[in-house]
Write a protein that holds these residues in place. Structure first.
Motif, PDB file in Angstrom:
ATOM      1  N   TYR A  20     -95.497 -29.212 -53.699  1.00 17.24           N
ATOM      2  CA  TYR A  20     -94.697 -29.160 -54.810  1.00 17.24           C
ATOM      3  C   TYR A  20     -93.235 -29.309 -54.490  1.00 17.24           C
ATOM      4  O   TYR A  20     -92.357 -29.948 -55.091  1.00 17.24           O
ATOM      5  CB  TYR A  20     -95.075 -28.173 -55.533  1.00 17.24           C
ATOM      6  CG  TYR A  20     -93.772 -27.526 -56.733  1.00 17.24           C
ATOM      7  CD1 TYR A  20     -93.776 -28.406 -57.877  1.00 17.24           C
ATOM      8  CD2 TYR A  20     -93.121 -26.619 -56.524  1.00 17.24           C
ATOM      9  CE1 TYR A  20     -93.177 -28.325 -59.075  1.00 17.24           C
ATOM     10  CE2 TYR A  20     -92.064 -26.566 -57.573  1.00 17.24           C
ATOM     11  CZ  TYR A  20     -92.041 -27.268 -58.614  1.00 17.24           C
ATOM     12  OH  TYR A  20     -91.090 -26.997 -59.638  1.00 17.24           O
ATOM     13  N   TYR A  21     -92.997 -28.486 -53.377  1.00 18.60           N
ATOM     14  CA  TYR A  21     -91.317 -28.432 -52.946  1.00 18.60           C
ATOM     15  C   TYR A  21     -90.950 -29.639 -52.378  1.00 18.60           C
ATOM     16  O   TYR A  21     -89.758 -30.093 -52.757  1.00 18.60           O
ATOM     17  CB  TYR A  21     -91.158 -27.284 -52.242  1.00 18.60           C
ATOM     18  CG  TYR A  21     -90.872 -25.985 -52.962  1.00 18.60           C
ATOM     19  CD1 TYR A  21     -89.949 -25.781 -53.541  1.00 18.60           C
ATOM     20  CD2 TYR A  21     -91.768 -24.938 -52.780  1.00 18.60           C
ATOM     21  CE1 TYR A  21     -89.828 -24.565 -54.315  1.00 18.60           C
ATOM     22  CE2 TYR A  21     -91.822 -23.581 -53.358  1.00 18.60           C
ATOM     23  CZ  TYR A  21     -90.796 -23.584 -54.341  1.00 18.60           C
ATOM     24  OH  TYR A  21     -90.622 -22.290 -54.793  1.00 18.60           O
ATOM     25  N   LEU A  22     -91.947 -30.251 -51.721  1.00 14.00           N
ATOM     26  CA  LEU A  22     -91.493 -31.748 -50.956  1.00 14.00           C
ATOM     27  C   LEU A  22     -91.463 -32.728 -52.240  1.00 14.00           C
ATOM     28  O   LEU A  22     -90.630 -33.670 -51.688  1.00 14.00           O
ATOM     29  CB  LEU A  22     -92.416 -32.034 -49.901  1.00 14.00           C
ATOM     30  CG  LEU A  22     -92.605 -31.037 -48.788  1.00 14.00           C
ATOM     31  CD1 LEU A  22     -93.542 -31.539 -47.685  1.00 14.00           C
ATOM     32  CD2 LEU A  22     -91.303 -31.197 -47.910  1.00 14.00           C
ATOM     33  N   ALA A  23     -91.970 -32.616 -53.164  1.00  8.25           N
ATOM     34  CA  ALA A  23     -92.022 -33.590 -54.190  1.00  8.25           C
ATOM     35  C   ALA A  23     -90.893 -33.251 -55.226  1.00  8.25           C
ATOM     36  O   ALA A  23     -90.732 -34.343 -55.999  1.00  8.25           O
ATOM     37  CB  ALA A  23     -93.457 -33.631 -55.090  1.00  8.25           C
ATOM     38  N   THR A  24     -90.260 -32.282 -55.155  1.00  5.23           N
ATOM     39  CA  THR A  24     -89.142 -31.796 -56.290  1.00  5.23           C
ATOM     40  C   THR A  24     -87.827 -31.657 -55.644  1.00  5.23           C
ATOM     41  O   THR A  24     -86.992 -31.285 -56.379  1.00  5.23           O
ATOM     42  CB  THR A  24     -89.587 -30.794 -57.110  1.00  5.23           C
ATOM     43  OG1 THR A  24     -89.910 -29.676 -56.360  1.00  5.23           O
ATOM     44  CG2 THR A  24     -90.789 -30.918 -57.973  1.00  5.23           C
ATOM     45  N   THR A  25     -87.717 -31.608 -54.332  1.00  3.65           N
ATOM     46  CA  THR A  25     -86.556 -31.569 -53.661  1.00  3.65           C
ATOM     47  C   THR A  25     -85.656 -32.934 -54.167  1.00  3.65           C
ATOM     48  O   THR A  25     -86.334 -33.956 -54.219  1.00  3.65           O
ATOM     49  CB  THR A  25     -86.594 -31.569 -52.250  1.00  3.65           C
ATOM     50  OG1 THR A  25     -85.167 -31.649 -51.773  1.00  3.65           O
ATOM     51  CG2 THR A  25     -87.377 -32.721 -51.635  1.00  3.65           C
ATOM     52  N   PRO A  26     -84.456 -32.893 -54.329  1.00  8.57           N
ATOM     53  CA  PRO A  26     -83.541 -33.960 -54.656  1.00  8.57           C
ATOM     54  C   PRO A  26     -83.724 -35.034 -53.589  1.00  8.57           C
ATOM     55  O   PRO A  26     -83.530 -36.337 -54.084  1.00  8.57           O
ATOM     56  CB  PRO A  26     -82.008 -33.153 -54.520  1.00  8.57           C
ATOM     57  CG  PRO A  26     -82.402 -31.938 -54.813  1.00  8.57           C
ATOM     58  CD  PRO A  26     -83.620 -31.608 -54.090  1.00  8.57           C
ATOM     59  N   GLY A  27     -84.057 -34.797 -52.418  1.00  5.06           N
ATOM     60  CA  GLY A  27     -84.427 -36.181 -51.452  1.00  5.06           C
ATOM     61  C   GLY A  27     -85.729 -36.135 -51.306  1.00  5.06           C
ATOM     62  O   GLY A  27     -86.279 -36.956 -50.290  1.00  5.06           O
ATOM     63  N   ALA A 347     -91.520 -25.216 -46.367  1.00  3.41           N
ATOM     64  CA  ALA A 347     -91.136 -26.482 -46.953  1.00  3.41           C
ATOM     65  C   ALA A 347     -89.744 -26.531 -46.804  1.00  3.41           C
ATOM     66  O   ALA A 347     -89.201 -27.819 -46.586  1.00  3.41           O
ATOM     67  CB  ALA A 347     -91.453 -26.623 -48.361  1.00  3.41           C
ATOM     68  N   THR A 348     -88.834 -25.733 -47.035  1.00  2.00           N
ATOM     69  CA  THR A 348     -87.416 -25.902 -46.954  1.00  2.00           C
ATOM     70  C   THR A 348     -87.194 -26.070 -45.389  1.00  2.00           C
ATOM     71  O   THR A 348     -85.968 -26.854 -45.207  1.00  2.00           O
ATOM     72  CB  THR A 348     -86.696 -24.294 -47.322  1.00  2.00           C
ATOM     73  OG1 THR A 348     -87.099 -24.015 -48.670  1.00  2.00           O
ATOM     74  CG2 THR A 348     -85.091 -24.365 -47.284  1.00  2.00           C
ATOM     75  N   ALA A 349     -87.687 -25.473 -44.561  1.00  2.00           N
ATOM     76  CA  ALA A 349     -87.539 -25.977 -43.027  1.00  2.00           C
ATOM     77  C   ALA A 349     -87.804 -27.455 -42.813  1.00  2.00           C
ATOM     78  O   ALA A 349     -86.855 -28.092 -42.087  1.00  2.00           O
ATOM     79  CB  ALA A 349     -88.463 -25.151 -42.116  1.00  2.00           C
ATOM     80  N   VAL A 350     -88.728 -27.895 -43.529  1.00  2.00           N
ATOM     81  CA  VAL A 350     -88.823 -29.430 -43.224  1.00  2.00           C
ATOM     82  C   VAL A 350     -87.946 -30.260 -43.813  1.00  2.00           C
ATOM     83  O   VAL A 350     -87.168 -31.065 -43.495  1.00  2.00           O
ATOM     84  CB  VAL A 350     -90.382 -29.800 -43.904  1.00  2.00           C
ATOM     85  CG1 VAL A 350     -90.481 -31.244 -43.776  1.00  2.00           C
ATOM     86  CG2 VAL A 350     -91.348 -28.952 -42.875  1.00  2.00           C
ATOM     87  N   ILE A 351     -87.641 -29.844 -45.258  1.00  2.00           N
ATOM     88  CA  ILE A 351     -86.230 -30.700 -46.185  1.00  2.00           C
ATOM     89  C   ILE A 351     -85.086 -30.513 -45.410  1.00  2.00           C
ATOM     90  O   ILE A 351     -84.407 -31.565 -45.245  1.00  2.00           O
ATOM     91  CB  ILE A 351     -86.435 -29.969 -47.368  1.00  2.00           C
ATOM     92  CG1 ILE A 351     -87.559 -30.248 -48.316  1.00  2.00           C
ATOM     93  CG2 ILE A 351     -85.179 -30.632 -48.188  1.00  2.00           C
ATOM     94  CD1 ILE A 351     -87.842 -29.495 -49.582  1.00  2.00           C
ATOM     95  N   ASN A 352     -84.908 -29.224 -44.639  1.00  2.00           N
ATOM     96  CA  ASN A 352     -83.482 -29.185 -44.208  1.00  2.00           C
ATOM     97  C   ASN A 352     -83.548 -29.516 -42.482  1.00  2.00           C
ATOM     98  O   ASN A 352     -82.499 -29.453 -41.935  1.00  2.00           O
ATOM     99  CB  ASN A 352     -82.963 -27.724 -44.300  1.00  2.00           C
ATOM    100  CG  ASN A 352     -82.632 -27.548 -45.566  1.00  2.00           C
ATOM    101  OD1 ASN A 352     -82.361 -28.376 -46.720  1.00  2.00           O
ATOM    102  ND2 ASN A 352     -82.658 -26.089 -46.080  1.00  2.00           N
ATOM    103  N   GLN A 353     -84.704 -29.727 -42.185  1.00  2.00           N
ATOM    104  CA  GLN A 353     -84.663 -30.179 -40.792  1.00  2.00           C
ATOM    105  C   GLN A 353     -84.047 -28.993 -39.815  1.00  2.00           C
ATOM    106  O   GLN A 353     -83.528 -29.293 -38.674  1.00  2.00           O
ATOM    107  CB  GLN A 353     -84.275 -31.465 -40.364  1.00  2.00           C
ATOM    108  CG  GLN A 353     -84.717 -32.685 -41.371  1.00  2.00           C
ATOM    109  CD  GLN A 353     -84.168 -33.771 -40.650  1.00  2.00           C
ATOM    110  OE1 GLN A 353     -84.112 -34.328 -39.489  1.00  2.00           O
ATOM    111  NE2 GLN A 353     -83.832 -34.746 -41.683  1.00  2.00           N
TER     112      GLN A 353
END
Length: 370
Positions: A20-27, A347-353
């Motif tokens: 869900y978080y990976l699908a709804t992040t702005p990127g 998920a935040t760690a993946v999104i923000n690398q």
């Protein structure tokens, strides 16, 4: 720029929230996400639970911070995705005790914690008669404390709801068991290469990461619950859930159905067969609360397998030598509360690398690895 290939292994409470978080992040368009789940034994599919961690007597402060944050995360997700009341309902929780003095102790603990936990809502002491008015099917109710911010949640419906949202954007799902291997800087899963992998396979985590040379200190625990219909429906919906003194939890899910449980059965391995002895135990607890029910009122028996660590605390982090792989688990019976918060962190760690410091929530991951 090519999309980042992300794999999620495990589609339960954590895997669905990560998706869900990976699908709804702005990127979100920068990620191509594949979820692997073989659909066997998942604790979330059997789970119906209570979101009300604030008066726990656990001494583990890291766990409490995780659970307190998790309750807020679940509520936020439920609100922004418009979950229906059968999936998530902030109905309030009632905790009963056998004396007014012990209820007063709970109230005092709640007052101490509410400043840092506004999700609790309001606290109200209830007489036995007031408890009975709020949950009319009860017989011989005890006095209790109402926490208006408490909620009930159906794990399977929650996961299905979030995965459907993610599937509409960047998620594809595969009903497969997985085999992990490393190929230079990529992780190979079933002959497909991924840049980042998030593993949340619960009690099966050890077998998932064993091919990479790890031994994880996690064990399975069997949990069972029963769903009952009532012969004389109560006239209103969204009653509070009940955490009764000396009995199994009681979760009204509408005006004529309740859930009783769940159990905590050690040394059962990955056995998913319903137990007649346990069913009778759950029914007996129900009968002490609602004397009219009998075996004919049982509509469903659910069985799942939770994951526990030796210190009863969840874990999360990057696998040593495999920084592309993040894992989280060991949720135990609080998984419906703590799982979504762990998923958000991963998920935040993946999104923000990034590779954040999660020490406020958990011990180092190496404490759970041999």
């Amino acid at each position: 720029m090519p999309k980042s290939q992300v794999a999620i292994i495990g589609g339960g409470i954590m895997g669905s929230t990560v998706a869900y978080y990976l699908a709804t992040t702005p990127g979100w368009r920068d990620f191509s996400v594949t979820l692997f789940d073989d659909g066997i034994g998942q604790a979330t599919k059997a789970a119906a639970g209570i979101i009300s961690p604030w008066l726990s007597k656990r001494r583990n402060k890291k766990w409490y911070r995780l659970a307190r944050s998790g309750a807020a995360v679940v509520n936020q997700i439920a609100t922004e995705t418009q979950m229906d009341a059968m999936t998530y309902c902030q109905s309030g929780t009632i905790i009963t005790r056998n004396t007014d003095e012990r209820v007063a102790e709970l109230l005092e603990l709640g007052r101490q914690r509410i400043t840092d936990a506004p999700m609790m809502g309001t606290l109200k002491k209830l007489t036995a008669e007031q408890v009975n008015e709020m949950i009319p099917m009860l017989d011989n109710a005890l006095p209790g404390l109402l926490i208006t911010g408490g909620a009930r949640i159906d794990g399977a419906r929650y996961a299905e709801h979030l995965l459907k949202i993610a599937a509409g954007r960047n998620l594809s799902s595969k009903k497969q068991k997985v085999t992990l291997t490393k190929n230079k800087n990529k992780i190979n899963i079933n002959n497909q290469e991924f840049d980042r992998v998030i593993i949340c396979t619960g009690a099966w985590m050890q077998s998932t990461i064993a091919p990479l040379g790890f031994n994880l200190k996690v064990r399975p625990q069997k949990g069972q619950l029963i769903r009952l219909h009532l012969n004389h429906p109560v006239a209103f919906d969204q009653m509070p859930v009940l955490m009764p003194e000396g009995e199994r939890d009681l979760i009204p899910i509408n005006h004529n159905q309740v859930i009783i449980g769940a159990t905590h059965e050690n040394d059962m391995g990955f056995d998913l067969a319903p137990s007649e002895v346990v069913i009778e135990d759950l029914l007996a607890s129900a009968q002490r609360l609602i004397p009219e029910v009998d075996r004919s009122n049982i509509d469903e028996v659910r069985v799942g397998t939770r994951a526990y660590t030796d210190d009863f605390a969840p874990y999360l982090g990057s696998l040593p030598r495999f920084e592309q792989i993040l894992i989280g688990g060991g949720l135990g019976s609080s998984g419906l509360t703590t799982g979504p918060m762990i998923a958000k962190l991963l998920a935040t760690a993946v999104i923000n690398q990034t590779h954040p410091d999660w020490s406020e929530y958990t011990k180092p991951l190496t404490d759970y690895l041999l």
